[in-house]
Design a protein around this motif. Structure first.
Motif, PDB file in Angstrom:
ATOM      1  N   LYS A  61       2.507 -27.965 -44.344  1.00 19.56           N
ATOM      2  CA  LYS A  61       1.771 -26.757 -44.726  1.00 19.56           C
ATOM      3  C   LYS A  61       1.746 -25.786 -43.543  1.00 19.56           C
ATOM      4  N   LYS A  62       1.056 -24.684 -43.717  1.00 20.06           N
ATOM      5  CA  LYS A  62       0.942 -23.715 -42.632  1.00 20.06           C
ATOM      6  C   LYS A  62      -0.149 -24.194 -41.666  1.00 20.06           C
ATOM      7  N   ILE A  63       0.276 -24.552 -40.469  1.00 21.31           N
ATOM      8  CA  ILE A  63      -0.662 -25.048 -39.446  1.00 21.31           C
ATOM      9  C   ILE A  63      -0.816 -23.971 -38.372  1.00 21.31           C
ATOM     10  N   THR A  64      -2.043 -23.507 -38.201  1.00 22.13           N
ATOM     11  CA  THR A  64      -2.328 -22.525 -37.142  1.00 22.13           C
ATOM     12  C   THR A  64      -3.258 -23.174 -36.129  1.00 22.13           C
ATOM     13  N   VAL A  65      -2.816 -23.182 -34.870  1.00 23.70           N
ATOM     14  CA  VAL A  65      -3.612 -23.777 -33.788  1.00 23.70           C
ATOM     15  C   VAL A  65      -3.927 -22.689 -32.769  1.00 23.70           C
ATOM     16  N   ASN A  66      -5.215 -22.503 -32.516  1.00 21.55           N
ATOM     17  CA  ASN A  66      -5.642 -21.537 -31.507  1.00 21.55           C
ATOM     18  C   ASN A  66      -6.332 -22.279 -30.360  1.00 21.55           C
ATOM     19  N   MET A  67      -5.884 -21.983 -29.124  1.00 22.10           N
ATOM     20  CA  MET A  67      -6.491 -22.611 -27.947  1.00 22.10           C
ATOM     21  C   MET A  67      -7.338 -21.556 -27.245  1.00 22.10           C
ATOM     22  N   ALA A  68      -8.646 -21.684 -27.407  1.00 26.04           N
ATOM     23  CA  ALA A  68      -9.565 -20.676 -26.866  1.00 26.04           C
ATOM     24  C   ALA A  68     -10.206 -21.171 -25.569  1.00 26.04           C
ATOM     25  N   PRO A  69     -10.493 -20.278 -24.606  1.00 29.35           N
ATOM     26  CA  PRO A  69     -10.293 -18.830 -24.654  1.00 29.35           C
ATOM     27  C   PRO A  69      -8.808 -18.449 -24.647  1.00 29.35           C
ATOM     28  N   ALA A  70      -8.464 -17.517 -25.522  1.00 30.62           N
ATOM     29  CA  ALA A  70      -7.061 -17.188 -25.780  1.00 30.62           C
ATOM     30  C   ALA A  70      -6.383 -16.454 -24.632  1.00 30.62           C
ATOM     31  N   ASP A  71      -7.162 -15.870 -23.709  1.00 29.96           N
ATOM     32  CA  ASP A  71      -6.551 -15.116 -22.605  1.00 29.96           C
ATOM     33  C   ASP A  71      -6.345 -15.972 -21.351  1.00 29.96           C
ATOM     34  N   LEU A  72      -6.623 -17.281 -21.454  1.00 28.46           N
ATOM     35  CA  LEU A  72      -6.496 -18.196 -20.322  1.00 28.46           C
ATOM     36  C   LEU A  72      -5.234 -19.034 -20.484  1.00 28.46           C
ATOM     37  N   ARG A  73      -4.367 -19.032 -19.490  1.00 26.14           N
ATOM     38  CA  ARG A  73      -3.100 -19.756 -19.571  1.00 26.14           C
ATOM     39  C   ARG A  73      -3.341 -21.268 -19.600  1.00 26.14           C
ATOM     40  N   LYS A  74      -2.743 -21.954 -20.599  1.00 30.64           N
ATOM     41  CA  LYS A  74      -2.834 -23.415 -20.687  1.00 30.64           C
ATOM     42  C   LYS A  74      -1.471 -24.017 -20.357  1.00 30.64           C
ATOM     43  N   GLU A  75      -1.478 -25.103 -19.594  1.00 29.23           N
ATOM     44  CA  GLU A  75      -0.201 -25.701 -19.220  1.00 29.23           C
ATOM     45  C   GLU A  75      -0.280 -27.224 -19.202  1.00 29.23           C
ATOM     46  N   GLY A  76       0.886 -27.847 -19.353  1.00 24.74           N
ATOM     47  CA  GLY A  76       0.965 -29.301 -19.295  1.00 24.74           C
ATOM     48  C   GLY A  76       0.982 -29.953 -20.665  1.00 24.74           C
ATOM     49  N   SER A  77       1.289 -31.251 -20.665  1.00 28.52           N
ATOM     50  CA  SER A  77       1.432 -31.996 -21.919  1.00 28.52           C
ATOM     51  C   SER A  77       0.180 -32.797 -22.276  1.00 28.52           C
ATOM     52  N   ALA A  78      -0.915 -32.588 -21.527  1.00 26.37           N
ATOM     53  CA  ALA A  78      -2.114 -33.407 -21.731  1.00 26.37           C
ATOM     54  C   ALA A  78      -2.882 -33.056 -23.005  1.00 26.37           C
ATOM     55  N   TYR A  79      -2.469 -31.979 -23.724  1.00 25.21           N
ATOM     56  CA  TYR A  79      -3.179 -31.581 -24.952  1.00 25.21           C
ATOM     57  C   TYR A  79      -2.595 -32.246 -26.203  1.00 25.21           C
ATOM     58  N   ASP A  80      -1.568 -33.103 -26.047  1.00 23.30           N
ATOM     59  CA  ASP A  80      -0.913 -33.717 -27.210  1.00 23.30           C
ATOM     60  C   ASP A  80      -1.912 -34.406 -28.130  1.00 23.30           C
ATOM     61  N   MET A  81      -2.763 -35.270 -27.546  1.00 25.38           N
ATOM     62  CA  MET A  81      -3.690 -36.037 -28.371  1.00 25.38           C
ATOM     63  C   MET A  81      -4.764 -35.131 -28.971  1.00 25.38           C
ATOM     64  N   THR A  82      -5.176 -34.124 -28.236  1.00 26.00           N
ATOM     65  CA  THR A  82      -6.168 -33.161 -28.754  1.00 26.00           C
ATOM     66  C   THR A  82      -5.626 -32.488 -30.005  1.00 26.00           C
ATOM     67  N   LEU A  83      -4.395 -31.990 -29.926  1.00 21.61           N
ATOM     68  CA  LEU A  83      -3.766 -31.301 -31.055  1.00 21.61           C
ATOM     69  C   LEU A  83      -3.527 -32.254 -32.218  1.00 21.61           C
ATOM     70  N   ALA A  84      -3.045 -33.468 -31.927  1.00 21.67           N
ATOM     71  CA  ALA A  84      -2.727 -34.443 -32.987  1.00 21.67           C
ATOM     72  C   ALA A  84      -3.964 -34.794 -33.795  1.00 21.67           C
ATOM     73  N   LEU A  85      -5.085 -35.054 -33.112  1.00 21.42           N
ATOM     74  CA  LEU A  85      -6.316 -35.427 -33.832  1.00 21.42           C
ATOM     75  C   LEU A  85      -6.873 -34.243 -34.618  1.00 21.42           C
ATOM     76  N   GLY A  86      -6.728 -33.030 -34.060  1.00 21.08           N
ATOM     77  CA  GLY A  86      -7.154 -31.840 -34.792  1.00 21.08           C
ATOM     78  C   GLY A  86      -6.365 -31.663 -36.075  1.00 21.08           C
ATOM     79  N   ILE A  87      -5.054 -31.902 -36.027  1.00 25.25           N
ATOM     80  CA  ILE A  87      -4.192 -31.782 -37.215  1.00 25.25           C
ATOM     81  C   ILE A  87      -4.540 -32.840 -38.254  1.00 25.25           C
ATOM     82  N   LEU A  88      -4.774 -34.082 -37.796  1.00 21.21           N
ATOM     83  CA  LEU A  88      -5.126 -35.161 -38.735  1.00 21.21           C
ATOM     84  C   LEU A  88      -6.464 -34.881 -39.425  1.00 21.21           C
ATOM     85  N   ALA A  89      -7.432 -34.382 -38.655  1.00 23.50           N
ATOM     86  CA  ALA A  89      -8.755 -34.100 -39.239  1.00 23.50           C
ATOM     87  C   ALA A  89      -8.703 -32.893 -40.177  1.00 23.50           C
ATOM     88  N   ALA A  90      -7.958 -31.855 -39.777  1.00 25.74           N
ATOM     89  CA  ALA A  90      -7.875 -30.643 -40.603  1.00 25.74           C
ATOM     90  C   ALA A  90      -7.101 -30.894 -41.899  1.00 25.74           C
TER      91      ALA A  90
END
Length: 512
Positions: A61-90
């Motif tokens: 389906k259409k998955i939209t992920v927003n990482m807030a605050p949106a004006d702050l640069r995010k880097e690295g692969s440490a958000y994998d589990m955060t995103l995965a659990l958010g997708i499973l719950a949503a």
């Protein structure tokens, strides 16, 4: 359906909570917004494989992920589990009503297992400050995060454990670390001991003074005289870190992922010895997305620069401000970060390009002009910031062959620790000053008062050696430390005389 999950980003040595909003709607596509870097953009492939290999799926389906605050640069692969659990719950594949009570971080492998992350300690500190119930992270970082009391820290090996924890209420065992007990257990004696050093009594005395007052020191001597060997033994006589210092040091090493696996608190003072080809950015820190450099990784410990004149002059010059201010500030267009850098600078050098000075029997000799050119690679202002200059001479055969062991590091450290305790008591009402080397002009005037005879002695030395005002202050600081080692309240002429001896490079025949 919209779900919010929480992660964290580290800037400098502090963490900022990141809200990951996942919305799933009709349509097709995967849209990741909020200034993610390439490592985060690639996470969809890791997440899809990890979920599939654990009997779940990335919804079509259409998955939209927003990482807030949106004006702050995010880097690295440490958000994998955060995103995965958010997708499973949503996508309603799991029920996770309490997911907003936890900070979740971890890099996913394709089989769903977790890789270690950087910055676990600052993230845990921030999670506790913001009132989160717990912190879920890879098992390798669990002890590091569990240093923070009052926060449930769960180390997990696979994403399945986290899914079952939220969806089925399966219990996770929190990692518990008795910070004080672990800290004092780890205060073991290092492998390098001054008892193994033959001869060099005057240099050992110098090292003891440097350790007692936290003074910067430079060792000058020909090849094979033992400069590096002596420098490596200096950490063994430094007083043990306080719990606060250990937390501060662990925090910096955590940010760059230098804390060893399954180690909570760093108990030993850091000893960093960068190669002379190091760049100025690698030394002081920086980069497009700033990281701590060697001087910050040496915080509360020792930075050893072997063969000082071989370092590029630009590299040495950038150390001048951190040596004075004991912190380094790196500015970028959108943000500024400050790293602590309160370290002891220990440097070594040959007295001339050939390595030998005024030695008629030396295999290689250098002309006065060559030697002057060699020594001029080190600027006067940098040398002024080094409190102790000492010549190291080769050990004669008689002492090398002596079977008797010298005084152990344990005994020397007892005297050093006692002197530091006197200094801690002296500076207890002054913020950011803990030992003599940190004294400013005001403290020098207050705690380094001299009698008339000592003043006259120092005046004569200043005039004959043509010392700068900064060198004058260094001599007073070192003499204060010598007095502290003798448990003397006042500085006398003997203390001043010994301190003046430790300014070798100010004498005629060295730097002119």
């Amino acid at each position: 359906m919209l779900v919010k999950v929480y992660g964290s980003a580290v800037f400098g040595v502090e963490a900022t909570t990141i809200t990951v909003e996942v919305n799933i709607d009709k349509g097709i596509g995967y849209h990741l917004v909020g200034l993610p870097d390439n490592a985060i953009r690639e996470s969809s492939f890791r997440i899809a494989a990890a979920l599939q290999n654990n009997s779940y799926k990335l919804p079509g389906k259409k998955i939209t992920v927003n990482m807030a605050p949106a004006d702050l640069r995010k880097e690295g692969s440490a958000y994998d589990m955060t995103l995965a659990l958010g997708i499973l719950a949503a996508s309603s594949q799991i029920k996770a009503p309490k997911i907003e009570e936890y900070i979740i971080m971890g890099e996913l492998s394709l089989d769903g297992s977790l890789q270690p992350i950087k910055g676990a300690l600052p993230i845990a500190i921030k999670a506790k400050q913001e009132g989160f119930k717990g912190f879920i992270l890879p098992k390798q970082n669990a002890k590091e995060g569990a240093i923070v009391s009052g926060l449930d820290v769960y180390g997990v090996e696979n994403i399945t454990e986290v899914i079952e924890f939220f969806d089925q209420g399966k219990k996770l065992e929190p990692t518990i670390v008795n910070t004080r007990e672990e800290f004092y257990q780890n205060l073991k004696h290092p492998e390098f001991d001054f008892a193994d050093v033959k001869g060099q009594e005057s240099i050992k005395r110098c090292m003891e003074i440097a350790a007692a007052g936290g003074h910067n020191i430079i060792l000058i001597g020909p090849p094979g005289s033992g400069k590096t060997m002596l420098a490596k033994r200096l950490p063994s006589i430094l007083p043990p870190m306080t719990l606060h210092e250990a937390l501060e040091t662990t925090k910096i090493h955590s940010v760059v992922g230098k804390v060893r696996e399954n180690v909570g608190l760093m108990a030993e003072r850091p000893f960093r010895s960068p190669h002379h080809t190091i760049s100025d950015v690698a030394l002081v820190g920086g980069g497009a997305y700033p990281q701590p450099g060697e001087i910050s990784l040496s915080h509360n410990g020792i930075l050893f620069l072997d063969e000082l004149p071989e370092f590029k002059r630009s590299v040495l010059e950038v150390m001048r401000q951190p040596l004075e201010d004991r912190e380094v500030t790196i500015s970028r267009a959108k943000f500024t970060v400050t790293y602590p850098s309160s370290f002891m600078l220990v440097a070594s050098m040959n007295p001339s390009p050939g390595g030998y000075f005024n030695d008629p029997d030396a295999p290689v000799t250098s002309s006065p002009a060559e030697m002057q050119r060699y020594l001029s690679k080190i600027s006067g202002p940098l040398l002024d910031r080094i409190d102790i200059h000492i010549e190291v001479t080769p050990v004669p055969f008689e002492k090398l062959s002596d079977e008797r062991r010298g005084e152990s590091s344990v005994k020397i450290r007892e005297r050093v620790t006692k002197a530091r305790e006197n200094q801690t008591l002296r500076f207890k009402d002054i913020e950011h000053i803990h030992y003599n080397a940190q004294m400013g002009v005001r403290q020098i005037r207050e705690f380094c008062k001299l009698d008339e005879a000592s003043k006259q002695l120092l005046k004569t030395a200043m005039e004959r050696l043509n010392l700068s005002a900064r060198a004058y202050d260094r001599i007073l600081k070192v003499s204060r430390t010598i007095a502290d080692l003798e448990n003397s309240e006042k500085i006398n002429g003997e203390h001043i005389s010994e301190a003046i001896q430790y300014r070798s490079l100010d004498r005629d025949g060295w730097l002119g």
